[in-house]
Design a protein around this motif. Sequence first.
Motif, mmCIF file in Angstrom:
data_model
loop_
_atom_site.group_PDB
_atom_site.id
_atom_site.type_symbol
_atom_site.label_atom_id
_atom_site.label_comp_id
_atom_site.label_asym_id
_atom_site.label_seq_id
_atom_site.Cartn_x
_atom_site.Cartn_y
_atom_site.Cartn_z
ATOM 1 N N LYS B 82 0.896 -26.756 -34.356
ATOM 2 C CA LYS B 82 1.391 -25.707 -33.337
ATOM 3 C C LYS B 82 1.129 -24.527 -33.831
ATOM 4 O O LYS B 82 1.601 -23.754 -33.411
ATOM 5 C CB LYS B 82 3.156 -25.459 -34.635
ATOM 6 N N GLU B 122 1.098 -27.004 -24.493
ATOM 7 C CA GLU B 122 2.605 -25.949 -24.294
ATOM 8 C C GLU B 122 1.826 -24.149 -24.589
ATOM 9 O O GLU B 122 2.308 -24.644 -25.679
ATOM 10 C CB GLU B 122 3.921 -25.656 -24.504
ATOM 11 N N GLY B 124 2.329 -21.370 -26.376
ATOM 12 C CA GLY B 124 3.338 -21.134 -27.610
ATOM 13 C C GLY B 124 3.472 -22.231 -28.574
ATOM 14 O O GLY B 124 4.142 -22.097 -29.849
ATOM 15 N N ASN B 125 3.667 -23.308 -27.834
ATOM 16 C CA ASN B 125 4.226 -24.565 -28.816
ATOM 17 C C ASN B 125 3.264 -25.552 -29.439
ATOM 18 O O ASN B 125 3.406 -26.184 -29.900
ATOM 19 C CB ASN B 125 4.761 -25.084 -28.006
#
Lengths: 132, 137
Positions: B82, B122, B124-125
């Motif tokens: 994450k 992605e 930030g993800n």
Amino acid sequence: MERIPILKMGDFLLVTIQVDLYDQLAENLESDLINAIKKNNSKGVLIDISAVSIIDSFMGRILGNIAVMSKIMDAQTVVVGMQPAVAITLVELGLSLNGVISALNVEKGMDLLRSKMYNGDKEEQAYDDSSR
Amino acid sequence: MTTAADKEELFIAKEQDVVPLRNLVKEYGVKIGMGILNQTKLITATSELVRNLLKYGGGGRVIIESVTNGRDFGVRVVFIDKGPGIKDINLAMQDGYSTGKSLGLGLPGTKRLVNEFDIQTELGNGTTVTIIKWKNG
């Protein structure tokens, strides 16, 4: 902290890696070895990796670093016993381990280190003769 | 189509966690009768990817599965973090490119060692990398 033992054998240092390496362990070995070369005035380092089942880009780089650093400290490094699968994987990964001298087993590695010392002496001798 | 059988999940938070992960991946390889060379390639690929997971993703989850496509058996390893994600995926897949101090062999080198390689990221993800090594691949 976990450490890989370094044994002194006359002019040489002997390292047998018997455990699975991870990054910190490899980094510790690098600094321990360089310090041991200085402390013992060693002329050669023999690293036995016959029990090592994987070497990735980081550990490969550490091996290369050790070879270069020890050379600067006037010691030769020989890596012995690399498993065939490890050699194939390293090359496919893109790491050619330039500058690392290797031998098939500990015995041949020791011979190589001795011959390098002997040849080194001879070169100096030859140089002395010509200067006379 | 690839179907999964056995499945295990490990959480990776520190460098030492890589050792049990490698052993588990090896176990899965041995279980399907994978040869020593393909095992070594798979474990080396795992070792590279788990370093990225720790270094750039701040740790994460790794899922190991036995899979089959009907013709062959294989091991699938999924790395999920994450973290901040990868800005330019094409650049990251180039040999010799690194934002860190490494050699930049991690992603492109790993791709060469396995049969299937997929990366989803992605900004930030986080990033998810999936690899499959077939027994006879």
